[in-house]
Scaffold this active site. Structure first.
Site, mmCIF file in Angstrom:
data_model
loop_
_atom_site.group_PDB
_atom_site.id
_atom_site.type_symbol
_atom_site.label_atom_id
_atom_site.label_comp_id
_atom_site.label_asym_id
_atom_site.label_seq_id
_atom_site.Cartn_x
_atom_site.Cartn_y
_atom_site.Cartn_z
ATOM 1 N N HIS A 1 -10.287 -6.022 -2.470
ATOM 2 C CA HIS A 1 -11.343 -5.960 -1.462
ATOM 3 C C HIS A 1 -12.514 -5.222 -2.111
ATOM 4 C CE1 HIS A 1 -8.818 -7.575 1.661
ATOM 5 N NE2 HIS A 1 -7.902 -6.658 1.438
ATOM 6 N N GLU B 1 0.797 -1.224 0.000
ATOM 7 C CA GLU B 1 0.000 0.000 0.000
ATOM 8 C C GLU B 1 0.836 1.284 0.000
ATOM 9 O OE1 GLU B 1 -2.707 -0.500 3.279
ATOM 10 O OE2 GLU B 1 -3.573 -2.319 2.431
ATOM 11 N N GLU C 1 -5.956 -10.580 -2.120
ATOM 12 C CA GLU C 1 -6.754 -10.480 -0.894
ATOM 13 C C GLU C 1 -8.243 -10.392 -1.219
ATOM 14 O OE1 GLU C 1 -5.312 -7.416 1.767
ATOM 15 O OE2 GLU C 1 -3.242 -7.674 1.086
ATOM 16 N N ASN D 1 2.161 -4.652 -3.414
ATOM 17 C CA ASN D 1 0.760 -5.010 -3.209
ATOM 18 C C ASN D 1 -0.027 -3.757 -2.814
ATOM 19 O OD1 ASN D 1 -1.211 -7.204 -2.891
ATOM 20 N ND2 ASN D 1 -1.153 -6.757 -0.698
ATOM 21 N N ASP E 1 -12.005 -10.426 -1.401
ATOM 22 C CA ASP E 1 -13.287 -10.682 -0.757
ATOM 23 C C ASP E 1 -14.298 -9.716 -1.365
ATOM 24 O OD1 ASP E 1 -12.632 -8.266 0.642
ATOM 25 O OD2 ASP E 1 -11.978 -9.386 2.399
#
Length: 451
Positions: free
Chosen positions: A238, A161, A266, A202, A268
């Protein structure tokens, strides 16, 4: 969900059968006829992973994690505040546990994460450091951790990030103290510690083509031109229900065209609670869209879901009113998203038949103050590796003892789950559990509902 209400008065037939659907729980026996996701992914040349919590890698959770995925990411176990909470004092217990589990189940491990602005120990964030000191601390941290797992990890999220939404560098301990070149330095140090590990940058909200993803693109391009070791880009993904970016595949491809791998790291897909059939169907379509985009690009390395079960998801704690973001529900039952993932990877995309597993409640014997009851759980057309049943008593009955199940009662509500040794119900098989209970005046058959 199905429910059946029947009455049973004193003096009538003591055995009453109530149909109820037992939970279809998806530790691997629950869909044993299906090819595991990891095998489907491998046949496509992809990796399918999940973030895990080390302490949960037992029982049904461990069974699913081991059987369905060929890559594990420690959710928190490798972050700086976990591994070095006090300067010079290390705690590798959970990280080691996850690596050992992965080795035992022939899985890769994705290290997460070495350099981040969050989840750092207070001794680091509250310290006053010169640039030279900060650089030395970072190099020592990266070298220590990567060296510990040298040869055991397939990849590292080295820098996590680094960008703001507008594509500028995020103001962090690292950027403010070392400048933007902290990223190149971190990658170089990680490569020196383990030349065989694939090194990634990432970030989130970089799934579509836009300012933030373009900043990441330009950074990776620059690093490649400078000869800095960079092997891949991680798109966290996300996502919110119904909002899979239309440019996802295009974005994956443009990074791949730089000569790096791309991983969805990641994934979801959260929804506003409560969930319903329409939301679950949309979620399934969204999961399929993400996996389809990865399958379509040869250099898309694979997809990792950020926890495979809603019981181990970070979403409800962070996004108020949202949840149900993973492919399995809180009881380990596969949701439509699971079957959509399987379909995208070339497997079976049809859920098992509703009611393939049922449970029957009966009264075995009764006397003036109590009775003995039994529940039989049977499967035909599916299988279970764990189960849970529940009902509500209507006349003040109270369970006093149970065997072959863990039963709890709160007021009139009773919930019983399998014991450690009898969670498996094979296709065509059954298990039973029993209990003693008290009653006074009448013993009507309870209303029975799904777990």
């Amino acid at each position: 969900m199905r429910s059946l209400r029947t009455g049973l008065s004193l003096g009538s037939v003591l055995t009453g059968i109530a149909a109820l659907a037992a939970l279809l729980v998806a530790a691997p026996a629950a869909h044993a006829a299906d090819t595991p996701l990891r095998d489907l992914a491998a046949a496509k040349g992809k990796v399918i992973g999940t973030a895990v919590t080390g302490s949960k890698l037992t029982g049904t959770y461990g069974d699913i994690a081991g059987a369905q995925f060929n890559s594990l990411t420690p959710g928190n176990a490798m972050k700086w505040e976990t591994v070095e909470p006090t300067r010079g004092t290390y705690n590798w217990a959970e990280a080691d546990q996850i690596v050992a589990f992965a080795q035992a189940h022939n899985q890769q491990v994705r290290g997460h994460t070495l350099v981040w602005h969050s989840q750092n120990p207070s001794w680091l964030t509250n310290g006053t450091w010169t640039s030279a000191q900060l650089s030395a601390l970072l190099q020592d941290h990266i070298t220590t951790e990567v060296t510990r797992y040298k040869g055991k990890l397939a990849a590292w999220d080295v820098v996590n990030e680094p960008f703001n939404e507008d594509g500028t560098y995020r103001s962090t301990l690292w950027y403010n103290g070392l400048g933007s070149d902290y990223i190149a330095q971190a990658l170089t140090w990680a490569h020196a510690a383990d030349p065989s590990a694939k090194l990634y940058i990432n970030d989130y909200n970089v799934e579509s083509v836009g300012a933030k993803s373009t900043a990441l693109y330009n950074l990776v391009k620059s690093l490649k031109e400078r000869g800095v070791p960079i092997d891949g880009v991680g798109l966290q993904a996300h996502l919110i229900l119904g909002q899979v970016p239309s440019t996802l595949q295009q974005n994956i491809q443009r990074f791949a065209d730089l000569g790096v791998d791309v991983a969805v790291t990641e994934l979801d897909i959260r929804m506003q609670l409560p969930s319903d059939s329409a939301k679950l169907a949309q979620q399934a379509a969204d999961y399929k869209a993400v996996f389809d985009a990865c399958v379509a690009v040869s250099r898309c390395y694979g997809v990792t879901v950020w926890g495979f079960t809603d019981s181990d998801s970070w979403i409800p704690d962070v996004f108020s009113g949202y949840g149900a973001a993973t492919p399995y529900d809180e009881n380990y039952a596969p949701k439509p998203a699971y079957y959509a993932i399987a379909g995208s990877l070339g497997g079976t995309s049809t859920p098992p038949p509703t009611g393939a597993c049922t449970a029957a409640y009966s009264v075995q014997s009764q006397w003036n103050t109590g009775f003995t009851g039994q529940v039989r759980i049977a499967c035909s057309g599916a299988a279970l590796s764990s189960w849970k049943v529940s009902w509500t008593y209507g006349a003040g009955q109270r369970i006093t003892q149970a065997w072959n199940a863990d039963c709890t009662q709160s007021g009139a509500a009773v919930t019983c789950a399998n014991a450690s040794y009898n969670g498996t119900v094979p296709n065509g098989g059954s298990v039973t559990f029993g209990f003693n209970a008290s009653w006074s005046g009448s013993n009507p058959l309870p209303t029975v509902t799904l777990g």
